[in-house]
Design a protein around this motif. Sequence first.
Motif, PDB file in Angstrom:
ATOM      1  N   LYS A  41      41.209  33.820  38.813  1.00 58.06           N
ATOM      2  CA  LYS A  41      41.676  34.846  37.892  1.00 58.06           C
ATOM      3  C   LYS A  41      41.314  34.444  36.470  1.00 58.06           C
ATOM      4  CE  LYS A  41      45.666  37.741  36.742  1.00 58.06           C
ATOM      5  NZ  LYS A  41      47.073  38.068  37.020  1.00 58.06           N
ATOM      6  N   THR A  91      44.364  38.106  31.987  1.00 54.01           N
ATOM      7  CA  THR A  91      45.742  38.457  32.312  1.00 54.01           C
ATOM      8  C   THR A  91      45.893  39.919  32.696  1.00 54.01           C
ATOM      9  OG1 THR A  91      46.218  38.910  29.982  1.00 54.01           O
ATOM     10  CG2 THR A  91      46.689  36.684  30.804  1.00 54.01           C
ATOM     11  N   THR A 138      48.770  38.657  41.982  1.00 56.88           N
ATOM     12  CA  THR A 138      47.514  38.062  41.519  1.00 56.88           C
ATOM     13  C   THR A 138      47.692  36.702  40.850  1.00 56.88           C
ATOM     14  OG1 THR A 138      47.637  39.276  39.420  1.00 56.88           O
ATOM     15  CG2 THR A 138      46.404  40.309  41.221  1.00 56.88           C
ATOM     16  N   ALA A 139      48.920  36.340  40.468  1.00 56.87           N
ATOM     17  CA  ALA A 139      49.122  35.095  39.731  1.00 56.87           C
ATOM     18  C   ALA A 139      48.634  33.881  40.518  1.00 56.87           C
ATOM     19  CB  ALA A 139      50.602  34.936  39.367  1.00 56.87           C
ATOM     20  N   SER A 140      48.986  33.809  41.788  1.00 54.30           N
ATOM     21  CA  SER A 140      48.576  32.663  42.617  1.00 54.30           C
ATOM     22  C   SER A 140      47.716  33.090  43.791  1.00 54.30           C
ATOM     23  CB  SER A 140      49.810  31.911  43.132  1.00 54.30           C
ATOM     24  OG  SER A 140      50.570  32.733  44.011  1.00 54.30           O
ATOM     25  N   PRO A 189      54.304  33.469  41.936  1.00 55.01           N
ATOM     26  CA  PRO A 189      54.485  32.094  41.450  1.00 55.01           C
ATOM     27  C   PRO A 189      55.409  31.254  42.330  1.00 55.01           C
ATOM     28  CG  PRO A 189      54.635  33.624  39.624  1.00 55.01           C
ATOM     29  CD  PRO A 189      54.645  34.447  40.879  1.00 55.01           C
TER      30      PRO A 189
END
Length: 331
Positions: free
Chosen positions: A169, A172, A96-98, A63
């Motif tokens: 994505k 979660t 994997t968030a961004s 992030p």
Amino acid sequence: MRKRVAFIGTGGTIASIGKGPLDTVNYGANGLMLQADGILERFPEVQLVADVFALPYRNVPSPQIAWKEWQELVLLCDKVVAENPDLAGIVIGHGTASLEETAFFLSLTLKVPVPVVVVGSQRPASALSTDAGLNLVNAVRVAADEGARGLGALVLLNDEIQAAREVTKTSTGRMQTFRSPDVGVLGQADGDKVAWYRRPLRRLAPDTEFDIRGLDALPRVDIAYSYAGADGTAVRAFTEAGARGIVVAGFAPGFVTPGDAAALLEAKQMGVTVVQSTRAGSGRVFPTTKLAEAGFIPADNLNPQKARILLSLALTVSSEPLEIERIFATY
């Protein structure tokens, strides 16, 4: 002859070590992430498919990854290719968030001729049944595969090869979180071979018009999320903060509330470029008469976070609406 592949680690779940093999949720609190060389040591199987070497970078929670890190990664890819003329490809480990945003930025700005594959994992490297090791092995296989050339930056998780432009994505915690709505995967990294099934048609790296190497920053572009009752407060705040562009995550297939519409028209009059995307997750924004009359540019089928990146890069080339429209139709 074994192919050589460089591995750049930026942190993320793929680099994380939890408090035990069943720590699949709260591992971030442990505060332990492996550097790139440590990941290769933990998963020595990568050396079975190529000659893989680590390229020092640093661990950054995904992030927190944005312009500065993107530019550094582009320059690092330039450097490793220049110093290793026999290099077959590059793999970048990422949270994997961004991940999808970094991959899309790279797919628009890289100038290297070798494949670049961005890889992550849903479970930390220390977890029971982690996907980190196999994802990394398959990313190396794809980066070393001749079929990966000329496809821009690629994303590899869960045995699936995705194009950076479309992948997003969607869950979660599930392994099959990365999906390419409407168009699907490019191929699969199966046990017997890397199998390819389609190629992207939109323009992508290294043949793009965007050169970010000498830039100090990207033009500010914000995302305004439209919802029932939205009154334009966010749009006005972004305008006051100096946004040169605003991407609207609107109602499908491309609407906003009256309050947001009024604020966006005010922003347009102040020279802000407005791009209409949707919060739906798939499908095109159509070039309707209403959008044209307002002077808003349709984002095609780019989700808001991808449209924001493309608009930021487009504004480094031109602020003319017709040029921005051309860029959105091209990439």
